[in-house]
Design a protein around this motif. Structure first.
Motif, mmCIF file in Angstrom:
data_model
loop_
_atom_site.group_PDB
_atom_site.id
_atom_site.type_symbol
_atom_site.label_atom_id
_atom_site.label_comp_id
_atom_site.label_asym_id
_atom_site.label_seq_id
_atom_site.Cartn_x
_atom_site.Cartn_y
_atom_site.Cartn_z
ATOM 1 N N LEU A 120 0.823 -1.212 0.000
ATOM 2 C CA LEU A 120 0.000 0.000 0.000
ATOM 3 C C LEU A 120 0.856 1.261 0.000
ATOM 4 C CD1 LEU A 120 -2.865 -1.017 2.450
ATOM 5 C CD2 LEU A 120 -2.981 -0.768 -0.044
ATOM 6 N N TRP A 121 1.985 1.243 0.699
ATOM 7 C CA TRP A 121 2.894 2.387 0.739
ATOM 8 C C TRP A 121 3.485 2.645 -0.645
ATOM 9 C CZ3 TRP A 121 3.894 6.535 3.327
ATOM 10 C CH2 TRP A 121 5.087 7.203 3.141
ATOM 11 N N VAL A 122 3.953 1.618 -1.305
ATOM 12 C CA VAL A 122 4.522 1.769 -2.651
ATOM 13 C C VAL A 122 3.452 2.242 -3.629
ATOM 14 C CG1 VAL A 122 5.541 0.507 -4.588
ATOM 15 C CG2 VAL A 122 6.403 0.132 -2.278
ATOM 16 N N ALA A 123 2.255 1.688 -3.535
ATOM 17 C CA ALA A 123 1.164 2.114 -4.422
ATOM 18 C C ALA A 123 0.826 3.583 -4.205
ATOM 19 C CB ALA A 123 -0.063 1.243 -4.192
ATOM 20 N N SER A 124 0.828 4.030 -2.965
ATOM 21 C CA SER A 124 0.536 5.442 -2.702
ATOM 22 C C SER A 124 1.636 6.346 -3.249
ATOM 23 C CB SER A 124 0.332 5.690 -1.209
ATOM 24 O OG SER A 124 1.536 5.513 -0.501
ATOM 25 N N LEU A 125 2.876 5.909 -3.203
ATOM 26 C CA LEU A 125 3.976 6.699 -3.780
ATOM 27 C C LEU A 125 3.851 6.786 -5.298
ATOM 28 C CD1 LEU A 125 7.045 5.491 -1.674
ATOM 29 C CD2 LEU A 125 5.818 7.660 -1.496
ATOM 30 N N VAL A 126 3.455 5.704 -5.942
ATOM 31 C CA VAL A 126 3.268 5.710 -7.394
ATOM 32 C C VAL A 126 2.144 6.657 -7.779
ATOM 33 C CG1 VAL A 126 2.514 4.301 -9.353
ATOM 34 C CG2 VAL A 126 4.230 3.420 -7.775
ATOM 35 N N VAL A 127 1.023 6.592 -7.070
ATOM 36 C CA VAL A 127 -0.107 7.480 -7.360
ATOM 37 C C VAL A 127 0.285 8.932 -7.133
ATOM 38 C CG1 VAL A 127 -2.418 8.148 -6.566
ATOM 39 C CG2 VAL A 127 -1.874 5.747 -6.943
ATOM 40 N N ALA A 128 0.995 9.222 -6.055
ATOM 41 C CA ALA A 128 1.430 10.598 -5.785
ATOM 42 C C ALA A 128 2.366 11.104 -6.879
ATOM 43 C CB ALA A 128 2.117 10.668 -4.420
ATOM 44 N N THR A 129 3.273 10.260 -7.346
ATOM 45 C CA THR A 129 4.200 10.659 -8.408
ATOM 46 C C THR A 129 3.450 10.968 -9.697
ATOM 47 O OG1 THR A 129 5.964 9.322 -7.448
ATOM 48 C CG2 THR A 129 6.190 9.924 -9.765
ATOM 49 N N LEU A 130 2.506 10.120 -10.071
ATOM 50 C CA LEU A 130 1.719 10.364 -11.280
ATOM 51 C C LEU A 130 0.900 11.641 -11.157
ATOM 52 C CD1 LEU A 130 0.529 6.727 -12.050
ATOM 53 C CD2 LEU A 130 2.294 8.039 -13.244
ATOM 54 N N ILE A 176 1.568 14.319 -9.248
ATOM 55 C CA ILE A 176 2.472 15.471 -9.283
ATOM 56 C C ILE A 176 2.959 15.722 -10.704
ATOM 57 C CG2 ILE A 176 4.754 16.283 -8.547
ATOM 58 C CD1 ILE A 176 4.176 14.849 -5.848
ATOM 59 N N ALA A 177 3.274 14.671 -11.459
ATOM 60 C CA ALA A 177 3.741 14.835 -12.844
ATOM 61 C C ALA A 177 2.647 15.431 -13.722
ATOM 62 C CB ALA A 177 4.202 13.492 -13.402
ATOM 63 N N ALA A 178 1.412 14.970 -13.552
ATOM 64 C CA ALA A 178 0.298 15.511 -14.340
ATOM 65 C C ALA A 178 0.062 16.975 -14.000
ATOM 66 C CB ALA A 178 -0.961 14.690 -14.092
ATOM 67 N N LYS A 179 0.149 17.321 -12.728
ATOM 68 C CA LYS A 179 -0.037 18.716 -12.312
ATOM 69 C C LYS A 179 1.075 19.598 -12.870
ATOM 70 C CE LYS A 179 -0.827 21.589 -8.275
ATOM 71 N NZ LYS A 179 -0.928 21.647 -6.820
ATOM 72 N N ALA A 180 2.306 19.109 -12.865
ATOM 73 C CA ALA A 180 3.431 19.883 -13.399
ATOM 74 C C ALA A 180 3.263 20.129 -14.897
ATOM 75 C CB ALA A 180 4.753 19.154 -13.126
ATOM 76 N N GLU A 181 2.796 19.129 -15.642
ATOM 77 C CA GLU A 181 2.586 19.322 -17.078
ATOM 78 C C GLU A 181 1.464 20.307 -17.351
ATOM 79 O OE1 GLU A 181 2.541 16.437 -20.085
ATOM 80 O OE2 GLU A 181 4.007 15.159 -19.081
ATOM 81 N N ARG A 182 0.433 20.321 -16.508
ATOM 82 C CA ARG A 182 -0.648 21.295 -16.679
ATOM 83 C C ARG A 182 -0.161 22.709 -16.397
ATOM 84 N NH1 ARG A 182 -3.613 17.664 -13.767
ATOM 85 N NH2 ARG A 182 -3.616 19.022 -11.932
ATOM 86 N N LEU A 183 0.636 22.873 -15.347
ATOM 87 C CA LEU A 183 1.093 24.206 -14.944
ATOM 88 C C LEU A 183 2.182 24.753 -15.861
ATOM 89 C CD1 LEU A 183 1.214 23.780 -11.068
ATOM 90 C CD2 LEU A 183 -0.485 25.023 -12.418
#
Length: 90
Positions: A19-29, A31-38
């Motif tokens: 669950l910890w690794v899955a949450s890190l993957v979701v957070a990374t995705l 953050i990356a999507a937000k950075a591309e939008r901004l």
């Protein structure tokens, strides 16, 4: 008596780790999507051998290329970065 407790504890720890690794993957995705939008990329994209390559076409005169990032992968796989070898279609 102790074996069921240890197996339950090991299973619980494994589930927490997954669950910890899955949450890190979701957070990374996210953050990356937000950075591309901004900050959208400047330039265009071209697909070469199934890889999406970003480029910026500026200036005039002879074409030249500057390849940055993952250069070691290009050397290991035997592909080289060469100017003017790929043409954008869009």
């Amino acid at each position: 008596m102790i074996l069921p407790i240890l197996s339950w504890l090991l299973g619980t720890l494994l589930l927490i780790a997954i669950l910890w690794v899955a949450s890190l993957v979701v957070a990374t995705l996210w953050i990356a999507a937000k950075a591309e939008r901004l900050v959208p990329p400047v330039g265009k994209f071209i697909e070469i051998d199934g890889n999406r390559i970003h480029y910026v076409d500026q200036g005039g005169g002879a074409r030249s290329s500057l390849c940055t990032g993952l250069a070691l992968n290009s050397i290991i796989s035997g592909t080289l970065c060469s100017g003017g070898s790929a043409r954008a279609t869009g």
